[in-house]
Design a protein around this motif. Structure first.
Motif, PDB file in Angstrom:
ATOM      1  N   PRO A  36       3.939  65.241  31.423  1.00 16.52           N
ATOM      2  CA  PRO A  36       5.397  65.146  31.591  1.00 16.52           C
ATOM      3  C   PRO A  36       6.176  65.612  30.375  1.00 16.52           C
ATOM      4  O   PRO A  36       7.302  66.109  30.517  1.00 16.52           O
ATOM      5  CB  PRO A  36       5.629  63.644  31.851  1.00 16.52           C
ATOM      6  CG  PRO A  36       4.422  62.957  31.352  1.00 16.52           C
ATOM      7  CD  PRO A  36       3.292  63.924  31.532  1.00 16.52           C
ATOM      8  N   ALA A  57       3.777  65.595  38.634  1.00 14.49           N
ATOM      9  CA  ALA A  57       3.652  64.201  38.208  1.00 14.49           C
ATOM     10  C   ALA A  57       3.025  63.348  39.308  1.00 14.49           C
ATOM     11  O   ALA A  57       2.189  62.478  39.049  1.00 14.49           O
ATOM     12  CB  ALA A  57       5.020  63.646  37.817  1.00 14.49           C
ATOM     13  N   GLY A 241      10.134  61.508  32.771  1.00 12.33           N
ATOM     14  CA  GLY A 241      10.159  62.775  33.483  1.00 12.33           C
ATOM     15  C   GLY A 241      11.509  63.463  33.522  1.00 12.33           C
ATOM     16  O   GLY A 241      11.569  64.691  33.580  1.00 12.33           O
TER      17      GLY A 241
END
Length: 412
Positions: A36, A57, A241
């Motif tokens: 990330p 992710a 993220g």
């Protein structure tokens, strides 16, 4: 009644092993958190959309979540020390592939390998922490988990210092990190294969002697813990993220400077993780779980409206409080299901990754449909789910015995 030498040894804390698995956890989670952390780099170099970033992710976290409970269930019945170095080997392969990936599909393949590596590491290493803990389970799980949080905190720093100047191929340096972790895991596996067998029999016998809670109570408590994990890790996914994109968009920060805010959150989280276990041993596990999630809410609700100075302060507060509770949740769940250390650890580490992955995929699509700002403001309400911690069974009902004094260390 006299206590035999072997029984006495099994009731002591093996700090050499605890710090060794904490180091491996640091190295493993540094590798995993690089993914990330390099999203802004991949977004630019491979022309990825926010939806594709969310799916990367998702793939990483769900791969880990699917395998971890199965591995934990398997190793509860058949401990396999050599799985410890084998798991990190998968991460090594994933790092190499990620460094040279030239397409979205290749990136997905790389993160699958890293996810498999993490799924093997966490249940077995958490079991090692349990066996090496003696009576100080909260402290032991915190030492183990702190290594992971430090590794996560270092990823934004690596992004600023390595990946921005050297690009995607700079990830190849993490192959040396994985190799170092494999060496340490062989040391841990040797202890696990020898002293760990005796300790496993001792701890399993003690677990069997405890009066189990009714199944309905256990199922009820596990459901609440899963909801608490949802609030914790979907919020963490929104921060690791997407918060960097929010800072770049709202405050015109560079990638390097935006990553420093993520580092602040995760570094404070590492400190909170280390403090969480000992504080739970002293003040109670349910109380610590409640504080770690609900206590985050005032700060998360203020964060989207703060200037850069206060954003840094709020990130530190959020990281310290929110991440102080995960190791406590794992130990609490182990007390709910005595004798199922690997299964519980695999389930909860798996849920942590899985819920974070699902959250990342949903939030990525939501960001494309609305805006990054909307996602960050919406996720700020997630810690309010921490109110449910008040419904958990008390520590007294779990038959938790607090350590009377710190035990002596045992050399590995």
């Amino acid at each position: 009644m006299s206590v035999s030498k072997s029984e006495s040894a099994s009731n002591q804390t093996v700090y050499a092993i605890l710090f060794s698995i904490s180091l491996v956890h640091l190295l493993n989670d540094a590798i995993q958190s690089v993914i990330p952390a390099v999203f802004p780099i991949l977004h630019s170099s491979l022309q990825l959309s926010f939806s594709q970033i969310g799916w990367i992710a998702f793939t990483l976290n769900v791969t880990a979540s699917l395998f971890q409970p199965l591995i934990g269930l398997y190793t509860d019945a058949r401990p396999k020390p050599l799985l410890l170095p084998a798991g990190v080997f998968f991460s090594l392969l994933g790092v190499i592939l990620l460094a040279v990936a030239s397409s979205f599909i290749q990136v997905l393949g790389a993160v699958i390998l890293v996810g498999i590596g993490s799924s093997v590491l966490h249940p077995e290493a958490s079991r090692v922490a349990y066996l090496a803990a003696g009576p100080r389970r909260g402290l032991a799980q915190s030492i183990f988990q702190t290594g992971g949080n430090i590794g996560q905190a270092l990823a934004p720093v690596f992004t600023a210092l390595i990946f921005v100047p050297f690009g995607q191929f700079g990830i190849i340096w993490f192959s040396f990190v994985a190799a170092a972790a494999i060496v340490v895991q062989f040391f841990v596996a040797k202890w696990y294969g020898n002293a760990g067998k005796n300790r496993s029999r001792s701890t399993d016998k003690a677990a069997a002697a405890k009066q189990p809670l009714p199944r309905k109570t256990v199922a009820y408590a596990i459901t609440i813990l899963i909801l608490l994990l949802f609030s914790k890790f979907v919020y963490v996914a929104s921060m690791t993220g997407f918060y960097a994109f929010y800072l770049i968009e709202q405050h015109q920060l560079s990638v390097e400077k935006a990553q420093l805010f993520i580092f602040t959150l995760l570094a404070a989280g590492a400190v909170g993780t280390f403090m969480g276990g000992p504080l739970a041993d002293k003040f109670g596990r349910r109380n610590m779980i409640w504080f770690s999630i609900l206590g985050t809410a005032p700060f998360s609700l203020l964060l989207p409206y703060a200037n850069l100075f206060w954003a840094g302060v709020l990130c530190a507060c959020i990281g310290f409080i929110l991440l102080s509770g995960f190791s406590v949740i794992v130990v609490y769940a182990q007390e709910l299901l005595p004798g199922k250390v690997g299964t519980v650890s695999g389930l909860f580490f798996g849920l942590a990754f899985g819920l974070g992955g699902i959250g990342s995929a949903v939030l990525g699509n939501l960001a494309d449909a609305t805006s990054i700002s909307y996602v960050i403001k919406l996720c700020a309400f997630l810690p309010l789910i921490g109110l449910l911690a008040a419904l958990l069974p008390s520590d007294k009902k779990l038959n938790v015995q607090q350590p009377e004094a710190a035990p002596a260390a045992v050399n590995a």
